[in-house]
Scaffold this motif. Structure first.
Motif, PDB file in Angstrom:
ATOM      1  N   HIS A   1     -14.517  -0.172   3.199  1.00 41.80           N
ATOM      2  CA  HIS A   1     -13.707  -1.558   2.761  1.00 41.80           C
ATOM      3  C   HIS A   1     -14.036  -2.707   3.648  1.00 41.80           C
ATOM      4  N   ILE A   2     -14.848  -2.396   4.745  1.00 38.22           N
ATOM      5  CA  ILE A   2     -14.768  -3.312   5.865  1.00 38.22           C
ATOM      6  C   ILE A   2     -16.561  -3.457   6.031  1.00 38.22           C
TER       7      ILE A   2
ATOM      8  N   ALA B   1       0.726  -1.336   0.093  1.00 30.03           N
ATOM      9  CA  ALA B   1       0.003   0.027  -0.040  1.00 30.03           C
ATOM     10  C   ALA B   1       0.788   1.283  -0.092  1.00 30.03           C
ATOM     11  N   ARG B   2       0.452   2.286  -0.957  1.00 29.41           N
ATOM     12  CA  ARG B   2       1.280   3.543  -1.096  1.00 29.41           C
ATOM     13  C   ARG B   2       0.425   4.715  -0.508  1.00 29.41           C
ATOM     14  N   ASN B   3      -0.783   4.444   0.072  1.00 34.68           N
ATOM     15  CA  ASN B   3      -1.640   5.814   0.185  1.00 34.68           C
ATOM     16  C   ASN B   3      -2.734   5.108   1.146  1.00 34.68           C
ATOM     17  N   SER B   4      -3.477   5.850   1.604  1.00 34.57           N
ATOM     18  CA  SER B   4      -4.756   5.523   2.702  1.00 34.57           C
ATOM     19  C   SER B   4      -5.557   4.858   2.013  1.00 34.57           C
ATOM     20  N   PHE B   5      -6.001   4.943   0.879  1.00 30.73           N
ATOM     21  CA  PHE B   5      -7.103   4.262   0.109  1.00 30.73           C
ATOM     22  C   PHE B   5      -6.487   2.574  -0.142  1.00 30.73           C
ATOM     23  N   GLU B   6      -5.265   2.727  -0.361  1.00 34.37           N
ATOM     24  CA  GLU B   6      -4.765   1.159  -0.634  1.00 34.37           C
ATOM     25  C   GLU B   6      -4.409   0.609   0.775  1.00 34.37           C
ATOM     26  N   ASN B   7      -3.925   1.473   1.758  1.00 31.58           N
ATOM     27  CA  ASN B   7      -3.868   0.587   3.150  1.00 31.58           C
ATOM     28  C   ASN B   7      -5.343  -0.124   3.511  1.00 31.58           C
ATOM     29  N   ALA B   8      -6.410   0.657   3.378  1.00 26.39           N
ATOM     30  CA  ALA B   8      -7.673   0.153   3.657  1.00 26.39           C
ATOM     31  C   ALA B   8      -8.131  -0.895   2.798  1.00 26.39           C
TER      32      ALA B   8
END
Length: 187
Positions: free
Chosen positions: A135-136, A90-97
């Motif tokens: 995402h959850i 993940a490279r940003n908050s969207f990808e982290n989530a």
């Protein structure tokens, strides 16, 4: 609304924090510095979470990948490697989530994760929660657990420096950009 009320409204919105409670997982949004892992380690040592999920492929202050620095710090602090899930891309908050939620579903299953402590920088907490919520499953409870590190921006002082103001207004801009793309959910 006067300047004090505006600063207070911004602080209240961005700097979300929940009371400490037992959770099924501590979800750690990495950043270049280590403070975001501290609440997750504390929850683990207090017996309030059985596992941590660390996500972030950015570059840490020591030049290593953020996830690597965070994992090494958690293990050095006594969290067993077996209790740590690591998402490395993940490279940003969207990808982290998105990537973190996919890892939870694959590795643990949502039946075993009904509550999550969200561990992120204090000023980033609102976007972290709103992005993760996208995402959850809706029934999973999110608990905001920012660190209390003197090196992080604080709700009651961020406006006192040009750098603090720049970072806070940049964060508000990122929330706007995420919202316009449909990457946030209400909390």
């Amino acid at each position: 609304m006067d300047l004090f009320e505006s600063r207070s409204a911004i602080s209240t919105f961005l700097f979300a924090k929940s009371p400490v409670e037992a959770v099924d997982l501590a979800f750690v949004f990495c950043s270049p510095t280590l403070s975001s892992i501290v609440p997750a380690i504390a929850l683990y040592h207090a017996g309030m979470t059985p596992r941590l999920l660390i996500t972030g492929a950015g570059t840490a202050i020591d030049g290593s990948p953020e996830w690597s620095l965070y994992r090494a710090h958690a293990v050095a602090a006594g969290v067993p490697a077996s209790a740590i899930l690591v998402e490395t891309t993940a490279r940003n908050s969207f990808e982290n989530a998105a990537f973190g939620a996919a890892m939870i579903e694959k590795e643990l299953g949502w039946r075993s994760v009904r509550s999550i402590a969200v561990c992120a920088k204090p000023f980033h907490m609102r976007r972290a929660i709103m992005t993760l919520r996208q995402h959850i499953p809706a029934e999973v409870r999110l608990v905001a657990q920012p660190p209390s590190d003197p090196g992080d921006l604080a709700a009651d002082t961020w406006w006192q420096t040009p750098e603090g103001r720049r970072r806070i207004f940049a964060e508000l801009g990122k929330i706007s950009a995420y919202a316009l793309k449909g990457d946030l959910s209400d909390v």
